[in-house]
Design a protein around this motif. Structure first.
Motif, PDB file in Angstrom:
ATOM      1  N   GLY A  68      26.765  12.665   9.681  1.00  0.00           N
ATOM      2  CA  GLY A  68      27.398  13.840  10.572  1.00  0.00           C
ATOM      3  C   GLY A  68      27.664  15.036   9.801  1.00  0.00           C
ATOM      4  N   LEU A  69      28.893  15.574  10.413  1.00  0.00           N
ATOM      5  CA  LEU A  69      29.241  16.836  10.063  1.00  0.00           C
ATOM      6  C   LEU A  69      29.729  16.700   8.737  1.00  0.00           C
ATOM      7  N   GLY A  70      29.402  17.844   7.855  1.00  0.00           N
ATOM      8  CA  GLY A  70      29.686  17.871   6.350  1.00  0.00           C
ATOM      9  C   GLY A  70      29.229  16.748   5.221  1.00  0.00           C
ATOM     10  N   ASP A  71      28.363  16.068   6.005  1.00  0.00           N
ATOM     11  CA  ASP A  71      27.664  15.071   4.898  1.00  0.00           C
ATOM     12  C   ASP A  71      26.490  15.663   3.995  1.00  0.00           C
ATOM     13  N   LEU A  72      25.748  16.460   4.747  1.00  0.00           N
ATOM     14  CA  LEU A  72      24.393  16.713   4.046  1.00  0.00           C
ATOM     15  C   LEU A  72      24.396  18.451   4.065  1.00  0.00           C
ATOM     16  N   PHE A  73      24.039  18.960   2.697  1.00  0.00           N
ATOM     17  CA  PHE A  73      23.862  20.388   2.667  1.00  0.00           C
ATOM     18  C   PHE A  73      22.284  20.312   2.930  1.00  0.00           C
ATOM     19  N   VAL A  74      21.606  20.815   3.983  1.00  0.00           N
ATOM     20  CA  VAL A  74      20.232  20.917   4.316  1.00  0.00           C
ATOM     21  C   VAL A  74      19.416  22.170   4.289  1.00  0.00           C
ATOM     22  N   VAL A  75      18.483  22.125   3.357  1.00  0.00           N
ATOM     23  CA  VAL A  75      17.473  23.147   3.150  1.00  0.00           C
ATOM     24  C   VAL A  75      16.369  22.655   3.630  1.00  0.00           C
ATOM     25  N   ARG A  76      15.546  23.759   4.606  1.00  0.00           N
ATOM     26  CA  ARG A  76      14.295  23.205   5.055  1.00  0.00           C
ATOM     27  C   ARG A  76      13.281  24.346   5.043  1.00  0.00           C
ATOM     28  N   THR A  77      12.299  24.038   4.496  1.00  0.00           N
ATOM     29  CA  THR A  77      11.053  25.009   4.664  1.00  0.00           C
ATOM     30  C   THR A  77       9.787  24.413   5.044  1.00  0.00           C
ATOM     31  N   ALA A  78       8.829  24.972   5.505  1.00  0.00           N
ATOM     32  CA  ALA A  78       7.396  24.642   5.937  1.00  0.00           C
ATOM     33  C   ALA A  78       6.798  23.790   4.820  1.00  0.00           C
ATOM     34  N   GLY A  79       6.425  22.749   4.885  1.00  0.00           N
ATOM     35  CA  GLY A  79       5.910  21.914   3.755  1.00  0.00           C
ATOM     36  C   GLY A  79       6.893  21.778   2.431  1.00  0.00           C
ATOM     37  N   HIS A  80       8.149  21.754   2.630  1.00  0.00           N
ATOM     38  CA  HIS A  80       9.257  21.743   1.600  1.00  0.00           C
ATOM     39  C   HIS A  80       8.674  22.681   0.230  1.00  0.00           C
ATOM     40  N   VAL A  81       8.196  23.769   0.591  1.00  0.00           N
ATOM     41  CA  VAL A  81       7.831  24.854  -0.458  1.00  0.00           C
ATOM     42  C   VAL A  81       9.063  25.423  -1.101  1.00  0.00           C
ATOM     43  N   ALA A  82       9.239  25.618  -2.490  1.00  0.00           N
ATOM     44  CA  ALA A  82      10.423  26.025  -2.954  1.00  0.00           C
ATOM     45  C   ALA A  82      10.143  27.432  -3.530  1.00  0.00           C
ATOM     46  N   GLY A  83      10.774  28.504  -3.103  1.00  0.00           N
ATOM     47  CA  GLY A  83      10.953  29.580  -3.892  1.00  0.00           C
ATOM     48  C   GLY A  83      12.172  29.861  -4.370  1.00  0.00           C
ATOM     49  N   ALA A 119      -7.849  24.950   4.192  1.00  0.00           N
ATOM     50  CA  ALA A 119      -8.227  26.140   3.517  1.00  0.00           C
ATOM     51  C   ALA A 119      -8.977  26.059   2.320  1.00  0.00           C
ATOM     52  N   LEU A 120      -8.737  24.963   1.458  1.00  0.00           N
ATOM     53  CA  LEU A 120      -9.500  24.665   0.512  1.00  0.00           C
ATOM     54  C   LEU A 120     -10.994  24.066   0.619  1.00  0.00           C
ATOM     55  N   THR A 121     -10.985  23.315   1.465  1.00  0.00           N
ATOM     56  CA  THR A 121     -12.330  22.572   1.729  1.00  0.00           C
ATOM     57  C   THR A 121     -13.120  23.403   2.476  1.00  0.00           C
ATOM     58  N   GLU A 122     -12.788  24.143   3.619  1.00  0.00           N
ATOM     59  CA  GLU A 122     -13.530  25.049   4.392  1.00  0.00           C
ATOM     60  C   GLU A 122     -13.270  26.655   4.286  1.00  0.00           C
ATOM     61  N   GLY A 123     -12.552  27.128   3.463  1.00  0.00           N
ATOM     62  CA  GLY A 123     -12.349  28.359   3.137  1.00  0.00           C
ATOM     63  C   GLY A 123     -11.849  29.226   4.253  1.00  0.00           C
ATOM     64  N   ILE A 124     -11.165  28.340   5.084  1.00  0.00           N
ATOM     65  CA  ILE A 124     -10.390  29.155   6.383  1.00  0.00           C
ATOM     66  C   ILE A 124      -9.158  29.808   6.077  1.00  0.00           C
ATOM     67  N   GLY A 125      -8.958  31.030   6.026  1.00  0.00           N
ATOM     68  CA  GLY A 125      -7.726  31.895   5.426  1.00  0.00           C
ATOM     69  C   GLY A 125      -6.716  31.830   6.839  1.00  0.00           C
ATOM     70  N   THR A 126      -5.532  32.080   6.630  1.00  0.00           N
ATOM     71  CA  THR A 126      -4.670  32.195   7.513  1.00  0.00           C
ATOM     72  C   THR A 126      -3.834  33.812   7.362  1.00  0.00           C
ATOM     73  N   ALA A 127      -3.393  34.235   8.501  1.00  0.00           N
ATOM     74  CA  ALA A 127      -2.407  35.691   8.551  1.00  0.00           C
ATOM     75  C   ALA A 127      -1.224  35.548   8.103  1.00  0.00           C
ATOM     76  N   GLY A 128      -0.626  36.398   7.606  1.00  0.00           N
ATOM     77  CA  GLY A 128       0.792  36.503   7.325  1.00  0.00           C
ATOM     78  C   GLY A 128       1.387  35.978   6.461  1.00  0.00           C
ATOM     79  N   PHE A 129       2.573  35.494   6.429  1.00  0.00           N
ATOM     80  CA  PHE A 129       3.183  34.853   5.256  1.00  0.00           C
ATOM     81  C   PHE A 129       3.006  33.333   5.298  1.00  0.00           C
ATOM     82  N   VAL A 130       2.288  32.915   6.440  1.00  0.00           N
ATOM     83  CA  VAL A 130       1.857  31.382   6.286  1.00  0.00           C
ATOM     84  C   VAL A 130       0.950  31.179   5.308  1.00  0.00           C
TER      85      VAL A 130
END
Length: 212
Positions: A68-83, A119-130
């Motif tokens: 519940g409230l105050g139990d977890l300090f949550v950080v989330r990103t797509a694919g849990h990538v870490a910058g 992207a690695l197998t078919e060489g299909i790129g993506t736009a923007g920050f994805v």
């Protein structure tokens, strides 16, 4: 678990796993989700774990682990990538909020991992920050390939391991906390169909060896 009680890393991990077991068995207790808890946490927070997970809409941390409230300090990103922002947020949770546990939460059918494989197998790129997300997941997919891993499940597990290693290797604050026994890190693999969280790898939790 009261706010006055500071759990050990192992105790914090056991509380988290117990909550997931309740979620899986459809017997949630919904702790710390009432007006009393809201009032208690208004002056300040004292979470017992940092939860760094994928942004996938099916990975709502407090629901999955029945907290519940105050139990977890949550950080989330797509694919849990870490910058830098992620590392700074995790260090804040560990060094300022004194969280004894950091969890990396990955899951099956991860879109970021699937897009990277395409992207690695078919060489299909993506736009923007994805594209940046894919670039950050790429080392994990390449590492899995080098180890002869081909299934989606094995590649996601490798990405979870890679993320845990990255956090510990790049953050001296976190590494020092683990070395001192004040904090531990666990990588968990979440299964969307049954809601279970399986241990992939741990740092600083000798009672919970890697299960994959």
């Amino acid at each position: 678990m009261s706010d006055a009680q500071v759990p050990t890393p192992t105790e914090a991990f056991e509380v988290l796993l117990a909550g997931n077991e309740r979620f899986v068995s459809s017997t949630p207790e919904h702790p710390n989700q009432d007006a009393v808890r809201r009032a208690e946490t208004a002056p300040g927070q004292r979470p017992f774990a940092v939860l760094f997970g994928c942004s996938d809409s099916r990975l709502a941390a407090e629901i999955i682990f029945d907290r519940g409230l105050g139990d977890l300090f949550v950080v989330r990103t797509a694919g849990h990538v870490a910058g830098p922002e992620v590392l700074g947020s995790i260090e804040y949770g560990v060094s300022v909020l004194d969280c004894p546990l950091v969890v990396v939460l990955g899951h099956d059918s991860c879109g970021a991992v699937a897009a990277t494989r395409t992207a690695l197998t078919e060489g299909i790129g993506t736009a923007g920050f994805v594209r940046d997300v894919i670039e950050r997941v790429t080392p994990s997919v390449l590492s899995a390939r080098a180890a002869g891993l081909t299934s989606d499940e094995d590649i996601v597990a490798e990405h979870i391991r890679h993320t845990v290693d990255l956090l510990v290797n790049r953050s001296k604050v976190l590494a020092d906390q683990i070395e001192a026994g004040r904090t531990a890190v666990a990588g968990l693999y979440y299964r969307l169909a049954d809601g279970s969280a399986e241990i992939v790898t741990t740092r600083g939790l000798p009672d919970h060896p890697k299960t994959r």
